[in-house]
Scaffold this motif. Structure first.
Motif, PDB file in Angstrom:
ATOM      1  N   VAL A  24       7.353  31.810  11.717  1.00 50.95           N
ATOM      2  CA  VAL A  24       5.978  32.081  11.286  1.00 50.95           C
ATOM      3  C   VAL A  24       5.646  31.200  10.091  1.00 50.95           C
ATOM      4  O   VAL A  24       6.524  30.531   9.526  1.00 50.95           O
ATOM      5  N   GLN A  25       4.378  31.198   9.711  1.00 50.67           N
ATOM      6  CA  GLN A  25       3.949  30.528   8.492  1.00 50.67           C
ATOM      7  C   GLN A  25       3.376  31.564   7.524  1.00 50.67           C
ATOM      8  O   GLN A  25       2.631  32.463   7.935  1.00 50.67           O
ATOM      9  N   VAL A  26       3.713  31.419   6.258  1.00 49.61           N
ATOM     10  CA  VAL A  26       3.146  32.281   5.220  1.00 49.61           C
ATOM     11  C   VAL A  26       2.537  31.392   4.141  1.00 49.61           C
ATOM     12  O   VAL A  26       2.873  30.214   4.019  1.00 49.61           O
ATOM     13  N   ASN A  27       1.634  31.987   3.345  1.00 51.84           N
ATOM     14  CA  ASN A  27       1.030  31.231   2.243  1.00 51.84           C
ATOM     15  C   ASN A  27       1.775  31.489   0.942  1.00 51.84           C
ATOM     16  O   ASN A  27       2.849  32.108   0.932  1.00 51.84           O
ATOM     17  N   ARG A  28       1.217  31.036  -0.165  1.00 53.39           N
ATOM     18  CA  ARG A  28       1.887  31.186  -1.461  1.00 53.39           C
ATOM     19  C   ARG A  28       2.114  32.645  -1.839  1.00 53.39           C
ATOM     20  O   ARG A  28       3.014  32.959  -2.619  1.00 53.39           O
ATOM     21  N   ALA A  29       1.298  33.538  -1.274  1.00 55.19           N
ATOM     22  CA  ALA A  29       1.441  34.968  -1.562  1.00 55.19           C
ATOM     23  C   ALA A  29       2.490  35.632  -0.677  1.00 55.19           C
ATOM     24  O   ALA A  29       2.711  36.841  -0.768  1.00 55.19           O
ATOM     25  N   GLY A  30       3.130  34.833   0.200  1.00 51.43           N
ATOM     26  CA  GLY A  30       4.137  35.386   1.086  1.00 51.43           C
ATOM     27  C   GLY A  30       3.560  36.092   2.291  1.00 51.43           C
ATOM     28  O   GLY A  30       4.269  36.842   2.984  1.00 51.43           O
ATOM     29  N   LYS A  31       2.268  35.878   2.580  1.00 50.22           N
ATOM     30  CA  LYS A  31       1.575  36.557   3.671  1.00 50.22           C
ATOM     31  C   LYS A  31       1.252  35.590   4.806  1.00 50.22           C
ATOM     32  O   LYS A  31       0.881  34.439   4.570  1.00 50.22           O
TER      33      LYS A  31
END
Length: 457
Positions: free
Chosen positions: A276-283
């Motif tokens: 998966v891919q997450v952003n800087r917030a880990g989401k």
């Protein structure tokens, strides 16, 4: 860069040939091989010091349906199904005749390259590419575009194809509805004129021309340019001046999984196999199953224009068949940890948020983004890569007919002008959401083969 121009032909040329090909990428070299086997006098000119182009930066994978290699490993596929997959990904926006042309000729090109020129293709049969209903990606052993270009160049040398490098075409000589030749600049600044009876534009797209990118695809203008800098758009700029038709200039191949700041392409197998891919917030922030071209815009929309690909050691083993992935590991772009907390620390992500995100991935079910996951969950050791979104190649270009001849705005073919590769309109619809894995190389190799044969007629 000098702005490409169109002029009437000079009284005499420095050199004259039957068939001139601009560009020694996959399209140009395949066109040259095809024309040479018909007995034509062929000259290829290349702007770079050695043939490379966008092909050398890619994974070098060519989709083809119904090949002998597929049959040998029991893969059931057909040109009709391939064509349907192309149109489904592009929402039916492509010209059906062009789609059918590429799908129906794809297997013949692969079989010809393997049997006549000895290219050791094999089918990628251990994971699926988004949008393809069958495993039809064909690649050389290292799964690297540089290997494909080297193999094609070697085949051209064995066939005694003349290739002159470090010659950038600047002027197209055009009069009375016909091409008469070109002028090319040498490294020392001098100019050579080359007359020809037929010309194949296998030169480039326009992704390296930031002004054209801003005009035709502003949504990707801020993305990393990950293609070949020689893609300056001579073909589409000449088209405006000679009345040639262009189509889908807003279409492009993006990639949302480029290791940052290393600038190394990370195979999308890291995602299709369950990552998966997450952003800087880990989401997580989108349905990754849509594809890597769509990922470019999705990732760029996140804070800092970056994201993090999260997968595991099982997936990393699959990814290692690609030279780019192994290079990314050597350079430290791929982080590996025994726990998610350790991985979060290595990537600079909030550990609690990353753990919560990974815990919420369903087993054998569909998530809130509409992505369906299988029964195999990610498990330790975990892996991650910081990535960004990039523009890899433009997909719009000159319109061509079934013989790869360039079409005028009035719908008539220019008898002695052909186009393929980045110069010609591909089959990705109008924007980025229609890019099916391998579309660029598919159009390059098939239109190159057709153009080379047609120019001999």
């Amino acid at each position: 860069m000098t702005v490409p121009t169109v002029k009437p032909p000079p009284d005499r040329f420095d050199l004259e040939v039957e068939l001139l090909i601009i560009g020694a990428g996959a399209c140009g070299l395949i066109a040259a091989l095809s024309a040479k086997e018909t007995g034509q006098e062929v000259l290829v000119i290349e702007a770079d010091a050695i043939p490379s182009g966008s092909t050398a930066l890619s994974a070098g994978l060519i989709p083809a349906a119904g090949t002998k290699l597929q049959q040998a490993v029991g893969i059931d596929d057909s040109p009709a199904q391939f064509a349907a997959d192309i149109q489904a990904k592009a929402h039916g926006e492509n010209d059906q005749e062009l789609v059918d042309l590429l799908a129906q000729n794809s297997a013949d090109v692969i079989d010809w390259l393997a049997e006549v020129h000895g290219l050791p293709f094999s089918v990628v049969d251990d994971f699926d590419y988004p949008g393809h209903s069958s495993r039809r990606m064909h690649g050389l052993p290292t799964r690297a575009g540089a290997e494909l270009i080297d193999a094609l160049r070697s085949a051209a040398e064995r066939a005694d194809v003349d290739i002159i490098c470090a010659r950038r075409a600047e002027t197209l000589f055009f009069a009375d509805g016909l091409v008469h030749g070109i002028a090319a600049r040498r490294p020392d600044g001098g100019v050579e004129t080359i007359g020809c009876k037929r010309l194949i534009l296998a030169c480039n797209g326009f992704g390296g021309n930031r002004a054209l990118v801003a005009r035709h695809m502003p949504e990707i203008e801020s993305g990393l340019w990950f293609g070949h800098d020689g893609n300056q758009g001579e073909a589409v700029l000449w088209a405006d001046q000679i009345g040639a038709a262009t189509r889908h200039l807003g279409a492009y191949q993006g990639h949302g999984n480029v290791a940052h700041p290393h600038g190394i392409l990370i195979t999308w197998a890291t995602i299709t196999e369950g990552g998966v891919q997450v952003n800087r917030a880990g989401k997580r922030f989108w349905n990754e199953a849509q594809g890597y071209s769509e990922a470019a815009r999705a990732v760029l929309s996140q804070p800092g224009g970056e994201a993090f690909a999260i997968f595991d050691a099982r997936i990393a083993t699959i990814a290692r068949q690609f030279e780019d992935f192994k290079r990314a590991e050597v350079q430290g772009a791929v982080k590996t940890a025994n726990t998610l907390d350790e991985l979060a620390d290595a990537l600079g992500l909030p550990a609690d948020a990353l753990s919560e995100t990974m815990d919420n991935i369903p087993t054998d079910g569909t998530d809130g983004f509409g992505r369906t996951f299988g029964k195999t969950r990610l498990s330790p050791p975990h892996c991650g890569v910081r990535v960004t979104g990039a523009l890899f190649h433009t997909q719009g270009g000159l319109q061509v007919d079934s013989s790869a001849r360039v079409i005028t705005r009035d719908g008539l073919p220019i008898p002695n002008l052909f186009a393929g590769g980045g110069a010609a309109c591909g089959v990705s619809g109008r924007g980025d959401s229609g890019y099916l894995s391998g579309n660029g190389l598919l159009a390059a190799v098939v239109l190159g083969r057709i153009a080379g044969n047609a120019a001999a007629a």
